[in-house]
Design an enzyme around this catalytic site. Sequence first.
Site, PDB file in Angstrom:
ATOM      1  N   ASP A 103      34.969  47.110  39.318  1.00  0.00           N
ATOM      2  CA  ASP A 103      34.561  46.457  40.560  1.00  0.00           C
ATOM      3  C   ASP A 103      34.375  44.970  40.258  1.00  0.00           C
ATOM      4  O   ASP A 103      33.309  44.566  39.796  1.00  0.00           O
ATOM      5  CB  ASP A 103      33.264  47.087  41.057  1.00  0.00           C
ATOM      6  CG  ASP A 103      32.749  46.492  42.335  1.00  0.00           C
ATOM      7  OD1 ASP A 103      33.474  45.712  42.959  1.00  0.00           O
ATOM      8  OD2 ASP A 103      31.601  46.808  42.715  1.00  0.00           O
ATOM      9  N   ASP A 116      39.075  46.741  47.029  1.00  0.00           N
ATOM     10  CA  ASP A 116      37.709  46.778  46.494  1.00  0.00           C
ATOM     11  C   ASP A 116      37.009  48.098  46.765  1.00  0.00           C
ATOM     12  O   ASP A 116      35.793  48.184  46.724  1.00  0.00           O
ATOM     13  CB  ASP A 116      36.904  45.620  47.100  1.00  0.00           C
ATOM     14  CG  ASP A 116      35.628  45.306  46.337  1.00  0.00           C
ATOM     15  OD1 ASP A 116      35.498  45.743  45.180  1.00  0.00           O
ATOM     16  OD2 ASP A 116      34.759  44.629  46.906  1.00  0.00           O
ATOM     17  N   GLU A 155      31.049  37.731  44.850  1.00  0.00           N
ATOM     18  CA  GLU A 155      30.991  38.762  45.875  1.00  0.00           C
ATOM     19  C   GLU A 155      29.807  39.686  45.669  1.00  0.00           C
ATOM     20  O   GLU A 155      29.185  40.144  46.633  1.00  0.00           O
ATOM     21  CB  GLU A 155      32.300  39.573  45.874  1.00  0.00           C
ATOM     22  CG  GLU A 155      32.464  40.544  47.031  1.00  0.00           C
ATOM     23  CD  GLU A 155      31.919  41.945  46.782  1.00  0.00           C
ATOM     24  OE1 GLU A 155      31.934  42.776  47.695  1.00  0.00           O
ATOM     25  OE2 GLU A 155      31.460  42.209  45.635  1.00  0.00           O
ATOM     26  N   GLU A 156      29.477  39.965  44.416  1.00  0.00           N
ATOM     27  CA  GLU A 156      28.418  40.929  44.113  1.00  0.00           C
ATOM     28  C   GLU A 156      27.040  40.453  44.547  1.00  0.00           C
ATOM     29  O   GLU A 156      26.108  41.252  44.651  1.00  0.00           O
ATOM     30  CB  GLU A 156      28.407  41.257  42.616  1.00  0.00           C
ATOM     31  CG  GLU A 156      29.651  41.993  42.120  1.00  0.00           C
ATOM     32  CD  GLU A 156      29.771  43.406  42.671  1.00  0.00           C
ATOM     33  OE1 GLU A 156      28.886  43.819  43.456  1.00  0.00           O
ATOM     34  OE2 GLU A 156      30.741  44.096  42.330  1.00  0.00           O
ATOM     35  N   HIS A 163      28.676  49.469  38.857  1.00  0.00           N
ATOM     36  CA  HIS A 163      27.415  48.784  38.564  1.00  0.00           C
ATOM     37  C   HIS A 163      26.563  49.498  37.522  1.00  0.00           C
ATOM     38  O   HIS A 163      25.345  49.326  37.510  1.00  0.00           O
ATOM     39  CB  HIS A 163      26.571  48.566  39.825  1.00  0.00           C
ATOM     40  CG  HIS A 163      27.247  47.753  40.884  1.00  0.00           C
ATOM     41  ND1 HIS A 163      26.611  47.362  42.040  1.00  0.00           N
ATOM     42  CD2 HIS A 163      28.506  47.255  40.980  1.00  0.00           C
ATOM     43  CE1 HIS A 163      27.447  46.662  42.796  1.00  0.00           C
ATOM     44  NE2 HIS A 163      28.616  46.595  42.164  1.00  0.00           N
ATOM     45  N   HIS A 221      37.610  40.183  44.089  1.00  0.00           N
ATOM     46  CA  HIS A 221      36.641  39.271  43.470  1.00  0.00           C
ATOM     47  C   HIS A 221      36.591  39.489  41.963  1.00  0.00           C
ATOM     48  O   HIS A 221      36.804  40.596  41.473  1.00  0.00           O
ATOM     49  CB  HIS A 221      35.245  39.452  44.082  1.00  0.00           C
ATOM     50  CG  HIS A 221      34.619  40.798  43.854  1.00  0.00           C
ATOM     51  ND1 HIS A 221      33.814  41.081  42.761  1.00  0.00           N
ATOM     52  CD2 HIS A 221      34.663  41.935  44.582  1.00  0.00           C
ATOM     53  CE1 HIS A 221      33.397  42.336  42.837  1.00  0.00           C
ATOM     54  NE2 HIS A 221      33.898  42.877  43.937  1.00  0.00           N
ATOM     55  N   ASP A 239      33.874  38.375  39.928  1.00  0.00           N
ATOM     56  CA  ASP A 239      32.541  38.483  39.326  1.00  0.00           C
ATOM     57  C   ASP A 239      32.153  39.947  39.187  1.00  0.00           C
ATOM     58  O   ASP A 239      32.733  40.828  39.837  1.00  0.00           O
ATOM     59  CB  ASP A 239      31.503  37.747  40.166  1.00  0.00           C
ATOM     60  CG  ASP A 239      31.246  38.404  41.526  1.00  0.00           C
ATOM     61  OD1 ASP A 239      32.244  38.718  42.213  1.00  0.00           O
ATOM     62  OD2 ASP A 239      30.073  38.600  41.897  1.00  0.00           O
TER      63      ASP A 239
END
Length: 417
Positions: free
Chosen positions: A141, A198, A175-176, A384, A78, A80
């Site tokens: 990520d 991932d 996805e997040e 994150h 992903h 995003d």
Amino acid sequence: MQHIIDRFISYVIIDTESDANSETTPSTTKQWDLAHKLVEELKNIGMQDVTIDDKSYIMATLPSNVEHEVPTIGFISHFDTSPDFCGANIKPQIVPNYDGKDIVLNADKNIVLSPSYFKDLLLYKGQTLITTDGTTLLGADDKAGITEIVTAMEFLINNPEIKHGKIRVGFTPDEEIGRGAHHFDVAKFGADWAYTMDGSQVGELEYENFNAAGAKVTFKGKSVHPGYAKGKMINSMLIANDFINELPHGETPQETKGYEGFFHVHHLTGSIEETVLELIIRDHNKKKFEKRKELIEKITRKINKKFAKQFGEDIVTAEIKDQYYNMKEKVLPVKHIVDIAEKAMKEIGIKPLIKPIRGGTDGSQLSYKGLPCPNIFAGGHNFHGKYEYVPAESMQKAVEVIVKIAELTAIENSARK
């Protein structure tokens, strides 16, 4: 390896933060910036059937170069980044030949990435680390995963002596915020199985994840002048506090590991008249997962009963929505797809770390849509947040794993003929 570093940095400097409050797909228009770049890059390296739909889902094909029948496999990531921390104006820092000591991310703000706290750093002494500048997340990520897939496809195209079947790649938005697989067209993708790139640490191979739900609990109250509030005021914030205290102690993210589930309160906003509590519910075991949801409803009923006479109606309402389920149920019947990935890692000198995901990936939802999809490491750590980093060597290893999986799938399928 510089090629991988340059490609990765070209992706992470593009802001692709998603937004859970948006109802569009993708949830932010800025995700299109990287999506369009990826489409052009896939075309430039020689991929075929490169498509992007009106929701920014990207797919492309590397045709088979063998004559015998081989299953079509896929690799998915992903683009995003998480809205949990700032994803704009990312300024990656390169730390060559890491010496195992503290890394000063931002001297002005005294932000330090230290192995005394993040012990995994010591696994990468002598390697090249890519870090943040302490003010944003990095975006490994899952832009590390995208980097690895594109680089692996480019390598296979440039080295046709490596035999492989048809390979499909897919890049997704959002996805997040749990929507990455919502509009993924499994039939169009056309793979027998796939792998999401991932995961985190080198060697991670995962085919079981949490069952997940989200809960929004709303508390009502009555505001009265505090000087005359005796027996009249109902403070919704205090009721929310009582609700939280009814949750099992010790069953929070910071107090659990492995297969242990949890309740995670992540947002709380309120006033005397109304308070809204948001939490997520996680458990690998389906029965325990259902009991956790039942507990939310039980606490809600208990508080409503307590205030029924004084408030006159339900003072608490709970909305619980399932988000995704444990992919293990869908992957175990085709366990050979995990075995191939495990063998690929071993053949290139990586010790597989097979463990449950304490979270979810697009792969968990895709597995329930008919595309079994284990998860493989992408190499990043501390996702994150400002302490996120990725070793360039880990991304290189992930590229090698992708290539080896493609090769083994063709060879092993030929051997079965």
